[in-house]
Design a protein around this motif. Structure first.
Motif, PDB file in Angstrom:
ATOM      1  N   THR A   1       0.851  -1.116  -0.036  1.00  0.00           N
ATOM      2  CA  THR A   1      -0.060   0.012   0.008  1.00  0.00           C
ATOM      3  C   THR A   1       0.821   1.295  -0.175  1.00  0.00           C
ATOM      4  N   GLY A   2       0.196   2.492   0.160  1.00  0.00           N
ATOM      5  CA  GLY A   2       0.811   3.786   0.053  1.00  0.00           C
ATOM      6  C   GLY A   2       1.712   3.858  -1.428  1.00  0.00           C
TER       7      GLY A   2
ATOM      8  N   THR B   1     -17.635   4.448  -5.239  1.00  0.00           N
ATOM      9  CA  THR B   1     -16.990   3.157  -5.342  1.00  0.00           C
ATOM     10  C   THR B   1     -17.457   2.520  -6.642  1.00  0.00           C
TER      11      THR B   1
ATOM     12  N   GLY C   1     -12.791  -0.087  -6.592  1.00  0.00           N
ATOM     13  CA  GLY C   1     -11.876   0.827  -5.767  1.00  0.00           C
ATOM     14  C   GLY C   1     -12.808   2.178  -5.762  1.00  0.00           C
ATOM     15  N   GLU C   2     -12.249   3.345  -5.274  1.00  0.00           N
ATOM     16  CA  GLU C   2     -12.632   4.643  -4.797  1.00  0.00           C
ATOM     17  C   GLU C   2     -11.971   5.723  -6.264  1.00  0.00           C
TER      18      GLU C   2
ATOM     19  N   ARG D   1      -8.424   4.516  -6.637  1.00  0.00           N
ATOM     20  CA  ARG D   1      -7.710   3.985  -5.574  1.00  0.00           C
ATOM     21  C   ARG D   1      -8.323   2.383  -5.300  1.00  0.00           C
TER      22      ARG D   1
ATOM     23  N   GLN E   1      -6.990  -0.877  -3.074  1.00  0.00           N
ATOM     24  CA  GLN E   1      -6.255  -1.508  -1.996  1.00  0.00           C
ATOM     25  C   GLN E   1      -4.870  -0.489  -1.712  1.00  0.00           C
ATOM     26  N   GLY E   2      -5.054   0.578  -1.540  1.00  0.00           N
ATOM     27  CA  GLY E   2      -4.185   1.590  -1.107  1.00  0.00           C
ATOM     28  C   GLY E   2      -3.205   1.824  -2.190  1.00  0.00           C
ATOM     29  N   ILE E   3      -3.592   1.750  -3.460  1.00  0.00           N
ATOM     30  CA  ILE E   3      -2.739   1.927  -4.589  1.00  0.00           C
ATOM     31  C   ILE E   3      -3.461   2.842  -5.602  1.00  0.00           C
ATOM     32  N   ASP E   4      -2.954   3.981  -5.979  1.00  0.00           N
ATOM     33  CA  ASP E   4      -3.631   5.039  -6.765  1.00  0.00           C
ATOM     34  C   ASP E   4      -3.377   5.156  -8.116  1.00  0.00           C
TER      35      ASP E   4
ATOM     36  N   LEU F   1       4.482   9.325  -1.184  1.00  0.00           N
ATOM     37  CA  LEU F   1       4.534   7.912  -1.559  1.00  0.00           C
ATOM     38  C   LEU F   1       5.385   7.012  -0.903  1.00  0.00           C
ATOM     39  N   ARG F   2       5.283   5.722  -0.739  1.00  0.00           N
ATOM     40  CA  ARG F   2       6.041   4.582  -0.670  1.00  0.00           C
ATOM     41  C   ARG F   2       6.819   3.824  -1.655  1.00  0.00           C
TER      42      ARG F   2
END
Length: 499
Positions: free
Chosen positions: A334-335, A358, A380-381, A411, A413-416, A442-443
């Protein structure tokens, strides 16, 4: 009387393994500006036309600009598109041939129309039919040009970029324009020598952040200071185009009397390229390994930038490969962000909803699932909706406005995921920042690009890694069905010898 110079730009890098054709609308979507409209757009940015104008104004030329036409790398250029755009340039030459003193063109060098193998050679041949054999023609080329015998037969002056990532477009334009000016004044009588190598491409595709490759371009620039040596170009080639004359070339544009030295320079550079043919600098990770790297990455000094090398739209790949996204989702990382996913259908579907909703959809993998994976069913959103317009501020696109077409940030699961409509590779930070994605937060950040991303993204990255997702621009050349290239050729044929 001032010299009268016709200028023009017709640029495409053609991936002959890609389905379909690159049509006139693809040029309209990217760049198709005639006359003053092109000068207004590109006259003071990092573009060859700006370099032409810099020199032309200082020299007092009268400049007639025909057209600036660029389409993103893709399938072969449709005949209709080629005839229309080449026709604008040729007809401008015909209309002004009685007053022209020279022609100055910005081309790529790897354009493959649907009806022939050598788009640039065909354009130059048609121009010669109009203006005759003696009018000086100068041409700028991309570093990844596949330079044919026809091209050097038809144009006296050829000058290629010396940087990859390409950041010297305006500089290259000035170089070619200065040589054309000297030719028109009678100070030089240039010709170009071509030496080809039996290699699909240079070991590092001309990367000038790799010491071995950078040294080649430094040598080329040093040779240009020698008497009679006007331009030295190392063309790393484009292995995604299967034509008979594909491969690495060294060009030396020289004055009369310097042909022998030009040959010595070309042979010396070619020998080094050949000797270094197995010295590949990239460490290509699998999607699964890249996902593991992302999961454990400490982004304290900036995000992990993951280049999806094989799905680079800038090499004509579809830009919708899903293998890397699937691996990241499976690993629960994620991130991060993923840019772009080129999927016009998904972008249109998301634009039928509102920010905050969603949505469940099938994303990516629709063009050719055999290269890089099939569609992913995702929920996703929607974080952002846009018309996709952005203006670059980096070394390559600074000041130039482009568009992804209808664009969304989705987005999952935490990925844009940046879902776009039009074919673009990642070149500039504004391609994500404009749409609310800030790399510093971001990570990890996935960018679909081979090398150009480094100019803007490497300075903000904590680390850069490169992934081979098995998409159309995979470095594993043997996975592509070559039928036209002259054999034997490295690395398809490991027994290839040279000279």
């Amino acid at each position: 009387m001032p010299f009268h110079v016709l200028t023009g730009s017709f640029v495409h890098e053609s991936n002959t393994f890609k389905k379909g054709e690159t049509g006139l609308q693809d040029f309209r979507d990217e760049v198709l500006d005639e006359g003053q409209a092109a000068i207004d757009r590109f006259g003071d940015v990092n573009d060859e036309l700006a370099g032409f104008l810099d020199v032309g104004r200082a020299a007092g030329w009268r400049i007639t600009h025909s057209v600036s036409a660029h389409a993103n790398p893709g399938a072969r250029v449709a005949r209709e598109a080629f005839e229309h755009l080449a026709g604008i340039i040729v007809e401008a030459a015909r209309a002004h041939r009685d007053t022209l003193d020279g022609i100055l063109l910005s081309l790529h060098g790897s354009m493959v129309p649907s009806f022939c193998e050598d788009g640039e050679g065909e354009l130059l041949r048609r121009l010669r039919e109009v203006v005759g054999p003696d009018l000086p023609i100068a041409v700028t080329l991309d570093l990844h040009a596949m330079v044919t015998e026809a091209m050097v037969d038809q144009a006296q002056i050829l000058v290629s970029y010396k940087t990859y990532p390409h950041v010297d477009m305006r500089v290259t334009g000035r170089h070619a324009a200065r040589l054309l000016d000297a030719t028109m004044r009678g100070d030089i009588r240039p010709r170009t020598l071509r030496l080809g190598l039996p290699m699909l491409d240079e070991a590092n595709a001309g990367r000038t952040d790799v010491p071995e490759s950078a040294a080649l371009y430094h040598r080329a620039a040093t040779h240009e200071a020698e008497p009679g040596i006007l331009a030295v170009s190392i063309n790393a080639a484009f292995s995604e185009a299967d034509i008979s004359e594909m491969g690495v070339t060294v060009l030396v544009t020289h004055d009369e009397g310097a042909a022998t030295r030009a040959g010595e320079i070309a042979r010396g550079l070619a020998q080094t390229i050949w000797d270094q043919r197995a010295s590949v600098s990239n460490d290509f990770l699998t999607p699964e390994t890249a996902a593991v790297e992302a999961a454990g990455f400490d982004a304290g000094r900036g995000p992990l930038v993951i280049a999806d090398y094989a799905d680079n739209p800038g090499a004509g790949a579809y830009g919708d490969a899903t293998a890397l996204l699937a691996a990241l989702l499976k690993a629960g990382v994620t991130g991060g962000a993923f840019a772009p996913m080129i999927d016009p259908g998904a972008a249109a579907l998301l634009h039928r909803h509102r920010v905050g909703e969603t949505v469940t959809l099938d994303l990516g993998g629709k063009c050719d699932p055999a290269f890089g994976g099939g569609p992913l069913r995702l929920t996703g959103e929607i974080l952002h909706l846009s018309d996709g317009t952005y203006t670059g501020d980096g070394p390559i696109l600074g000041g130039i406005t482009h568009s992804f077409g209808p664009t969304a940030v989705f987005r999952v699961q935490g990925i844009d995921i940046l879902v776009v409509t039009l074919n673009e590779q990642m070149l500039d930070l504004q391609q994500v920042r404009t749409f609310g994605i800030e790399p510093a937060r971001l990570r990890f950040l996935v960018v679909k690009s081979m090398q150009h991303f480094r100019a803007a993204f490497e300075p903000i990255a904590g680390r850069v890694i490169v992934c081979d997702t098995g998409a159309l621009a995979t470095p594993q050349a043997h996975l592509r069905p070559y039928t036209r290239v002259r054999r034997p050729v490295w690395p398809l044929d490991r027994e290839t010898v040279w000279p």
